[in-house]
Design a protein around this motif. Sequence first.
Motif, PDB file in Angstrom:
ATOM      1  N   UNK A 276       0.844  -0.938  -0.105  1.00 61.20           N
ATOM      2  CA  UNK A 276      -0.026  -0.059  -0.188  1.00 61.20           C
ATOM      3  C   UNK A 276       0.840   1.327  -0.052  1.00 61.20           C
ATOM      4  N   UNK A 277       0.379   2.259  -0.371  1.00 58.93           N
ATOM      5  CA  UNK A 277       1.012   3.688  -0.310  1.00 58.93           C
ATOM      6  C   UNK A 277       1.378   3.804   1.197  1.00 58.93           C
ATOM      7  N   UNK A 278       2.240   5.200   1.094  1.00 59.18           N
ATOM      8  CA  UNK A 278       2.534   5.470   2.646  1.00 59.18           C
ATOM      9  C   UNK A 278       1.345   6.281   3.006  1.00 59.18           C
ATOM     10  N   UNK A 279       1.191   6.184   4.504  1.00 57.31           N
ATOM     11  CA  UNK A 279      -0.019   6.488   5.196  1.00 57.31           C
ATOM     12  C   UNK A 279      -1.290   5.306   5.164  1.00 57.31           C
TER      13      UNK A 279
ATOM     14  N   UNK B  86      -5.121  -2.534  -8.967  1.00 55.25           N
ATOM     15  CA  UNK B  86      -4.422  -2.392 -10.484  1.00 55.25           C
ATOM     16  C   UNK B  86      -3.811  -1.082 -10.462  1.00 55.25           C
ATOM     17  N   UNK B  87      -4.180  -0.011  -9.605  1.00 52.74           N
ATOM     18  CA  UNK B  87      -3.543   1.264  -9.913  1.00 52.74           C
ATOM     19  C   UNK B  87      -2.080   1.094  -9.544  1.00 52.74           C
ATOM     20  N   UNK B  88      -1.638   0.460  -8.395  1.00 54.53           N
ATOM     21  CA  UNK B  88      -0.602  -0.004  -7.498  1.00 54.53           C
ATOM     22  C   UNK B  88       0.359  -0.558  -8.513  1.00 54.53           C
TER      23      UNK B  88
ATOM     24  N   UNK C 262       3.570   7.368  -6.005  1.00 54.02           N
ATOM     25  CA  UNK C 262       4.056   8.859  -5.753  1.00 54.02           C
ATOM     26  C   UNK C 262       5.493   8.760  -6.629  1.00 54.02           C
ATOM     27  N   UNK C 263       5.976   7.680  -6.657  1.00 51.88           N
ATOM     28  CA  UNK C 263       7.303   7.420  -7.716  1.00 51.88           C
ATOM     29  C   UNK C 263       6.969   7.938  -8.832  1.00 51.88           C
TER      30      UNK C 263
ATOM     31  N   UNK D 134       5.489  -8.456 -16.219  1.00 50.26           N
ATOM     32  CA  UNK D 134       5.237  -7.451 -16.730  1.00 50.26           C
ATOM     33  C   UNK D 134       4.075  -6.817 -16.089  1.00 50.26           C
ATOM     34  N   UNK D 135       4.363  -5.844 -14.991  1.00 45.86           N
ATOM     35  CA  UNK D 135       3.166  -5.460 -14.153  1.00 45.86           C
ATOM     36  C   UNK D 135       2.265  -4.746 -14.817  1.00 45.86           C
ATOM     37  N   UNK D 136       2.439  -4.009 -15.834  1.00 42.50           N
ATOM     38  CA  UNK D 136       1.432  -3.302 -16.588  1.00 42.50           C
ATOM     39  C   UNK D 136       0.507  -3.816 -17.183  1.00 42.50           C
TER      40      UNK D 136
END
Length: 546
Positions: free
Chosen positions: A48-51, A260-262, A464-465, A539-541
């Motif tokens: 998960x993202x930071x936070x 999916x976004x991650x 964020x990267x 291939x994550x995309x």
Amino acid sequence: MIDDAGTYGSPVIRVRDLTVGLTHGDQKNVVENVSFEVGPGETLCVVGESGSGKSVTAFSIMGLLQKNALEPTSGEVFLGDENLLQARPERMRQLRSARMSMVFQEPMTALNPVEKVGKQIEEVLLLHSKMGAAARRQRTLEMLDTVHLPDPQRIYDSFPHQLSGGQRQRVVICIALILEPDLLIADEPTTALDVTTQQQILTLIREMQERQNTAVLFITHDMGVVADIADRVVVMRDGNVVEVADKETILRSPSHDYTRMLISSVPSLVPEPRQPLHTETVLSVAGLNKTFQKKRFLRSASEIQAVADLNLTLRQKEILGVVGQSGSGKSTVARCIVGLEEPTSGDITICGDRLQGARSAERRQMRRHIQMVFQDPYRSLNPRVKVGRSMVEGSTNFGTPHDAAMGRAEELMELVGLSTAALDRYPHQFSGGQRQRICIARALMLEPAVLVADEAVSALDVSVQEQVLELLDEIRERTGVGILFITHDLRVAARICDSIFVMNQGRIVEHGPAEHVLGRPEEEYTQKLFEAAPGRHWDFRNFCPV
């Protein structure tokens, strides 16, 4: 371990509807109704993202939440048959290291800098066993050998600063696993490590897990790591679990939009073809050498060749990547170029002006043309002054009127996607990604021709990267700045760089267009770096293996 039915044994740790809130105030819970379990020999990755609440959940299990700030308000956390949320502090101290341990992200802050490594490992045995001094020493040396540290006796007698980052992390793993706990929590233990060292640490954790049948709760934002080590995955967002599934399901067919976004934010290891640039040269480095003197007590000093006969050219609008393992000389090159280190020999030319031999006043003016963005945005900004003051300091020092400098700062805030109101706030009021945007804006205040980014996105989560990488791409197109991009992450290099220089032991071993160096590496060292990249077969995309 997996039984004959293909399932794990009775859970080592069970988290049920865990909610963590702030001690004061009526704000939203930091973690809410989180549930999962980890079996013996299983690796559960929490992403998960930071936070998102990953580390707060881990700290809740270990009983390490900051007092008078955060506390569990409901739920249960069972280690075996014991509810940790009801355990007294004395009992939690008994359980830590003996039955559950934690490996933190930054080993240098996890170790005592003024105590030798061997004594720090022995402290666990001293507190939790009845071993004598000789037995503790022998067990510690055996453990250092088990984690594949060279010359265990030397490591035992070393201070943390005398070891590399990868060696320090192995020492922390020694401390965590020397009592063979049932549960190991690893909180981003490989984020700051280069790909080969990262691969070694991940292999070591898996090896120790198989030997001791340990349950591993692995917190990470690196989906490549997830692809390599996870059995199951928990996806967290804003303190809530949004998806739980086995690794194959998460990576191939995630059900939640956030998941999916991650995954789609992970850069590909295969660079897209880029047109060669024929713009003017903004930075030229010829024959750069940097030698450090290593002083030893009552012995003659020895020399360390950090950079040897390095040549490179950076053009306007170009992003030139410098990749390699830790200790390869990447950051030393950057520090020599921006003037934070004095080269032993060689020439550095910025916008046609030769840095070596220039007078102090001339050097000061030349340095307007080159600025740097550092790895850690937390330490790059003065926490005691507002962002606006930090932004204009450089310009006003070079004679720009304050009002004009503030006007320029407002323009740059908008360029990096932040409101002008940010100038009147303190750094702690921003997220890590926002702070890095502020650092980039500050570096652009003097309208430099060269921007040096030293691991500028390595500490950021994948979404964020991606935003910061897009920002750098946009900035070089709009301002024409040439970017020297230093990174150990080959995915990031493939995503953003026009050309790549590969460094090993202070020397350039391979260079060329990114699509050639990363797509068809010729040197054995580059090939080893590529093979060590986590998740290289995915291939994550496109949510599929390659």
